[in-house]
Design an enzyme around this catalytic site. Structure first.
Site, PDB file in Angstrom:
ATOM      1  N   ASP A  41      56.025  38.006  18.620  1.00  0.00           N
ATOM      2  CA  ASP A  41      56.132  38.823  19.731  1.00  0.00           C
ATOM      3  C   ASP A  41      56.642  38.641  21.011  1.00  0.00           C
ATOM      4  O   ASP A  41      56.774  39.029  22.019  1.00  0.00           O
ATOM      5  CB  ASP A  41      54.743  39.262  19.947  1.00  0.00           C
ATOM      6  CG  ASP A  41      53.919  40.219  18.884  1.00  0.00           C
ATOM      7  OD1 ASP A  41      54.774  40.714  18.118  1.00  0.00           O
ATOM      8  OD2 ASP A  41      52.592  40.384  18.935  1.00  0.00           O
ATOM      9  N   HIS A 240      75.597  16.509  24.306  1.00  0.00           N
ATOM     10  CA  HIS A 240      74.822  17.726  24.457  1.00  0.00           C
ATOM     11  C   HIS A 240      73.442  17.284  24.513  1.00  0.00           C
ATOM     12  O   HIS A 240      72.527  18.101  23.747  1.00  0.00           O
ATOM     13  CB  HIS A 240      75.282  18.862  23.528  1.00  0.00           C
ATOM     14  CG  HIS A 240      76.496  19.330  23.388  1.00  0.00           C
ATOM     15  ND1 HIS A 240      77.269  19.818  22.502  1.00  0.00           N
ATOM     16  CD2 HIS A 240      77.281  19.526  24.561  1.00  0.00           C
ATOM     17  CE1 HIS A 240      78.411  20.243  23.077  1.00  0.00           C
ATOM     18  NE2 HIS A 240      78.503  20.146  24.254  1.00  0.00           N
ATOM     19  N   ASP A 257      74.688  17.785  33.751  1.00  0.00           N
ATOM     20  CA  ASP A 257      75.607  18.851  33.513  1.00  0.00           C
ATOM     21  C   ASP A 257      74.725  20.256  33.543  1.00  0.00           C
ATOM     22  O   ASP A 257      73.996  20.532  32.434  1.00  0.00           O
ATOM     23  CB  ASP A 257      76.225  18.484  32.130  1.00  0.00           C
ATOM     24  CG  ASP A 257      77.498  19.617  31.790  1.00  0.00           C
ATOM     25  OD1 ASP A 257      77.461  20.650  32.636  1.00  0.00           O
ATOM     26  OD2 ASP A 257      78.148  19.326  30.907  1.00  0.00           O
ATOM     27  N   ASP A 268      79.788  25.682  35.857  1.00  0.00           N
ATOM     28  CA  ASP A 268      79.837  24.455  34.854  1.00  0.00           C
ATOM     29  C   ASP A 268      80.075  23.169  35.657  1.00  0.00           C
ATOM     30  O   ASP A 268      81.389  22.763  35.600  1.00  0.00           O
ATOM     31  CB  ASP A 268      80.734  24.797  33.615  1.00  0.00           C
ATOM     32  CG  ASP A 268      80.433  23.626  32.639  1.00  0.00           C
ATOM     33  OD1 ASP A 268      79.707  22.869  32.697  1.00  0.00           O
ATOM     34  OD2 ASP A 268      81.416  23.898  31.581  1.00  0.00           O
ATOM     35  N   HIS A 347      85.859  14.142  23.964  1.00  0.00           N
ATOM     36  CA  HIS A 347      85.969  15.573  24.028  1.00  0.00           C
ATOM     37  C   HIS A 347      87.327  15.873  24.750  1.00  0.00           C
ATOM     38  O   HIS A 347      88.071  14.863  25.345  1.00  0.00           O
ATOM     39  CB  HIS A 347      84.856  16.047  24.424  1.00  0.00           C
ATOM     40  CG  HIS A 347      84.309  15.471  26.037  1.00  0.00           C
ATOM     41  ND1 HIS A 347      85.186  15.810  27.379  1.00  0.00           N
ATOM     42  CD2 HIS A 347      83.386  14.645  26.319  1.00  0.00           C
ATOM     43  CE1 HIS A 347      84.656  15.601  28.066  1.00  0.00           C
ATOM     44  NE2 HIS A 347      83.667  14.668  27.684  1.00  0.00           N
ATOM     45  N   HIS A 351      87.939  23.589  29.600  1.00  0.00           N
ATOM     46  CA  HIS A 351      88.059  25.095  28.744  1.00  0.00           C
ATOM     47  C   HIS A 351      87.975  26.156  29.532  1.00  0.00           C
ATOM     48  O   HIS A 351      87.724  25.885  31.020  1.00  0.00           O
ATOM     49  CB  HIS A 351      86.769  24.951  27.866  1.00  0.00           C
ATOM     50  CG  HIS A 351      85.350  24.672  28.777  1.00  0.00           C
ATOM     51  ND1 HIS A 351      84.784  25.644  29.561  1.00  0.00           N
ATOM     52  CD2 HIS A 351      84.744  23.374  28.940  1.00  0.00           C
ATOM     53  CE1 HIS A 351      83.517  25.083  29.958  1.00  0.00           C
ATOM     54  NE2 HIS A 351      83.775  23.705  29.579  1.00  0.00           N
ATOM     55  N   HIS A 358      82.174  28.705  27.964  1.00  0.00           N
ATOM     56  CA  HIS A 358      83.155  28.293  27.007  1.00  0.00           C
ATOM     57  C   HIS A 358      83.881  29.682  26.772  1.00  0.00           C
ATOM     58  O   HIS A 358      83.648  30.518  25.897  1.00  0.00           O
ATOM     59  CB  HIS A 358      82.971  27.693  25.773  1.00  0.00           C
ATOM     60  CG  HIS A 358      82.428  26.386  25.953  1.00  0.00           C
ATOM     61  ND1 HIS A 358      81.978  25.551  24.961  1.00  0.00           N
ATOM     62  CD2 HIS A 358      82.114  25.534  26.859  1.00  0.00           C
ATOM     63  CE1 HIS A 358      81.701  24.269  25.150  1.00  0.00           C
ATOM     64  NE2 HIS A 358      81.751  24.427  26.676  1.00  0.00           N
ATOM     65  N   GLU A 381      87.053  17.982  33.199  1.00  0.00           N
ATOM     66  CA  GLU A 381      85.718  17.445  33.049  1.00  0.00           C
ATOM     67  C   GLU A 381      85.826  16.138  32.209  1.00  0.00           C
ATOM     68  O   GLU A 381      85.603  15.978  31.143  1.00  0.00           O
ATOM     69  CB  GLU A 381      84.803  18.263  32.078  1.00  0.00           C
ATOM     70  CG  GLU A 381      85.012  19.078  30.804  1.00  0.00           C
ATOM     71  CD  GLU A 381      84.099  19.663  30.365  1.00  0.00           C
ATOM     72  OE1 GLU A 381      82.829  19.017  30.117  1.00  0.00           O
ATOM     73  OE2 GLU A 381      84.315  20.892  30.325  1.00  0.00           O
ATOM     74  N   TYR A 385      82.126   7.229  27.819  1.00  0.00           N
ATOM     75  CA  TYR A 385      80.848   7.071  27.239  1.00  0.00           C
ATOM     76  C   TYR A 385      80.782   5.921  26.338  1.00  0.00           C
ATOM     77  O   TYR A 385      81.381   5.928  25.540  1.00  0.00           O
ATOM     78  CB  TYR A 385      80.421   8.524  26.252  1.00  0.00           C
ATOM     79  CG  TYR A 385      80.716   9.925  27.194  1.00  0.00           C
ATOM     80  CD1 TYR A 385      79.867  10.156  27.790  1.00  0.00           C
ATOM     81  CD2 TYR A 385      82.059  10.370  26.947  1.00  0.00           C
ATOM     82  CE1 TYR A 385      79.901  11.307  28.372  1.00  0.00           C
ATOM     83  CE2 TYR A 385      82.234  11.509  27.393  1.00  0.00           C
ATOM     84  CZ  TYR A 385      81.142  11.965  28.283  1.00  0.00           C
ATOM     85  OH  TYR A 385      81.662  13.397  29.174  1.00  0.00           O
ATOM     86  N   ARG A 403      80.371  11.630  33.456  1.00  0.00           N
ATOM     87  CA  ARG A 403      81.240  12.752  33.030  1.00  0.00           C
ATOM     88  C   ARG A 403      81.183  13.270  34.889  1.00  0.00           C
ATOM     89  O   ARG A 403      80.220  13.615  35.422  1.00  0.00           O
ATOM     90  CB  ARG A 403      80.738  13.866  32.200  1.00  0.00           C
ATOM     91  CG  ARG A 403      81.612  15.022  32.110  1.00  0.00           C
ATOM     92  CD  ARG A 403      81.491  15.920  30.826  1.00  0.00           C
ATOM     93  NE  ARG A 403      80.023  16.540  30.772  1.00  0.00           N
ATOM     94  CZ  ARG A 403      79.272  16.020  29.937  1.00  0.00           C
ATOM     95  NH1 ARG A 403      79.431  14.968  29.260  1.00  0.00           N
ATOM     96  NH2 ARG A 403      78.007  16.554  29.676  1.00  0.00           N
ATOM     97  N   GLU A 405      82.828  16.979  36.512  1.00  0.00           N
ATOM     98  CA  GLU A 405      83.174  18.278  36.022  1.00  0.00           C
ATOM     99  C   GLU A 405      83.429  19.139  37.224  1.00  0.00           C
ATOM    100  O   GLU A 405      82.294  19.249  38.065  1.00  0.00           O
ATOM    101  CB  GLU A 405      82.544  18.864  35.094  1.00  0.00           C
ATOM    102  CG  GLU A 405      82.742  20.172  34.470  1.00  0.00           C
ATOM    103  CD  GLU A 405      82.139  20.606  33.319  1.00  0.00           C
ATOM    104  OE1 GLU A 405      81.000  20.332  33.021  1.00  0.00           O
ATOM    105  OE2 GLU A 405      82.562  21.689  32.423  1.00  0.00           O
TER     106      GLU A 405
HETATM  107  N1  GLY Z   1      78.426  22.382  29.958  1.00  0.00           N
HETATM  108  C1  GLY Z   1      79.219  22.478  28.740  1.00  0.00           C
HETATM  109  C2  GLY Z   1      80.383  21.894  28.784  1.00  0.00           C
HETATM  110  O1  GLY Z   1      80.668  21.111  29.914  1.00  0.00           O
HETATM  111  O2  GLY Z   1      81.632  22.283  28.048  1.00  0.00           O
HETATM  112 MN    MN Z   2      82.366  22.285  30.728  1.00  0.00          MN
HETATM  113 MN    MN Z   3      79.409  21.043  31.517  1.00  0.00          MN
END
Ligand code: GLY
Ligand code: MN
Ligand code: MN
Length: 438
Positions: A41, A240, A257, A268, A347, A351, A358, A381, A385, A403, A405
């Protein structure tokens, strides 16, 4: 200013642009997201499908858009299928626009009950040259339309045309209205990051800093655009990390982030800072390297430059810096060639950003990275690491994750950083954290 009238004009302009790209005598269908349940529910907060919202501004569940084109010189027709108003349902579950609202507030040429979709759609599809769907997005809806089409036409196989390239390309180029929304999302998010930095102290729980961010988002009428990451120390090496449940040890870095969604548009931002307010020598060296890469990558976002140019600039700077600091050994060009840097930077650098964090839009055309054009928005970004058990580096570097960004609007005058309001230079971070109340 974003008023309801401005928004309605924007949605109409998008429908016009879509209709112009459909062949004559055709139908395009876009459905919205279903309500999803978290447990018994209890629904997940509802969010309309990004494509459906993009074309209608209509944010209730159980709705379908139908655009019908006729002969080339005739205007197209816009139908909205939605729920009817219902006194009891509205008492329990909230307001509905109803069939009248779909016409009066959302400017459909006509509206029909969602329950009558199959029947209405079958009748409208007869004699049409083409049917367009966004393929691969909602399998159940795709199958439902194909079944309707087969039944109506009596033909055993029907091939729909993809809306994918049309809508994705439209969404990739942001209008003035969209940039205004994205600037607002960026401003709220920048303020939230600043508050989180100022709220940090040795031993703070990750969720306490997440709460600072979410407080600022909610206070401004926004929700997180994705799962907030607040990662202390080695947790920052989990790309993540969304658990946000650990205390942040004295003198560790914290990587945040997080971004809010304003009027469906995402921001972002990532920032990394020492929870104590003071970088150690190793943290400072690696942070400055990522920051140098970030500035160079932003400079590479120029109209006419390749989408991959910021990533190439990042890899170049990070690899050279890692060799100088002794974390990588060998010739810089060869290390880039062999992608040795991926041990510490695994990475991409960018994006697209928009209604989805994304966001949609092709990165390549005919197999090659496309070039930047004015109106695109993307993230930059870079990060580093160093895993806590990485045997190839001295102990002092291990467990550091960084990071940085920002969100970049591509303009003919160069890259515009929408997220510049939150500090990132080392001196500025240390100074902000020292003067917490300013
Ligand atoms: N927060 C997701 C990314 O940085 O792609
Ligand atoms: Mn991002
Ligand atoms: Mn991000």
């Amino acid at each position: 200013m974003i008023t309801k009238v401005v928004a309605a004009q924007e949605f109409k302009a998008r429908r016009n642009t879509l209709a112009q790209q459909l062949s004559p005598n055709s139908i395009a269908l876009v459905s919205t997201s279903a309500v999803r349940y978290r447990n018994s529910d209890v629904e997940y907060p509802y969010r309309a499908d990004s494509y459906f919202h993009y074309l209608t501004g209509f944010n209730e569940p159980e709705a379908i858009l139908l655009i019908e084109t006729f002969e080339p010189d005739q205007p197209y027709d816009y139908t909205l299928f939605c729920r009817e108003r219902n006194h009891d349902e509205e008492i329990w579950n909230g307001y509905r626009a109803g069939l009248e609202g779909a016409v009066q507030k959302y400017f459909a040429d006509q509206s029909y009950l969602i329950d009558n979709f199959d029947e209405q759609c079958g009748a409208r599809l007869l004699g049409k040259s083409n049917i367009y769907l966004y393929l691969g997005h909602d399998d159940a809806f795709e199958q439902r339309v194909l079944d309707i089409l087969q039944q109506a036409s009596g033909e055993s196989s029907v091939t729909p045309l993809p809306l994918n390239p049309i809508l994705d390309e439209m969404r990739l180029f942001k209008s003035k209205f969209e940039i205004e929304c994205m600037k607002k999302a960026a401003a709220i998010t920048a303020k939230a990051h600043t508050h989180a930095m100022q709220a940090a102290y040795n031993g703070v729980m990750e969720y306490e800093l997440a709460a600072e961010l979410h407080y600022q988002f909610n206070k401004n009428g926004c929700e997180p655009a994705y799962g907030t990451i607040v990662a202390g120390g080695k947790n920052a090496c989990v790309l993540h990390y969304v658990e946000n449940k650990q205390p942040i040890a004295t003198n560790d870095l914290v990587l945040i982030d997080a971004g809010c969604e304003y009027q469906y548009y995402a921001s972002d931002i990532s920032r990394t800072f020492p929870v104590s307010g003071q970088f150690s020598a190793e943290q400072r060296a690696l942070y400055q390297l990522v920051l140098d890469a970030e500035y160079a990558a932003i400079d590479a976002v120029q109209v006419g430059a390749s989408f991959i140019a910021p990533h190439d600039a990042t890899v170049q700077i990070l690899t050279r810096g890692l060799v100088e600091l002794g974390l990588l050994k060998g010739n810089v060009d060869e290390l880039i060639q062999s992608q040795a840097y991926t041990k510490f930077y695994m990475h991409g650098t960018s994006h697209w950003l928009g209604l989805d964090v994304h966001d949609v839009g092709a990165y390549k055309i005919d197999g090659a990275y496309r070039n930047f054009e004015a109106g695109m928005v993307l993230t930059i970004e870079p990060g580093l690491y160093i895993a806590k058990d990485e045997p190839s580096v001295a102990e002092k570097w291990r467990g550091i994750g960084i990071r940085i960004e920002d969100n970049i609007f591509v303009t003919v005058d160069g890259p515009e950083v929408l997220t510049a309001a939150v500090v990132k230079d080392i001196d500025a971070i240390e100074s902000l954290m020292k003067n917490k109340n300013t």
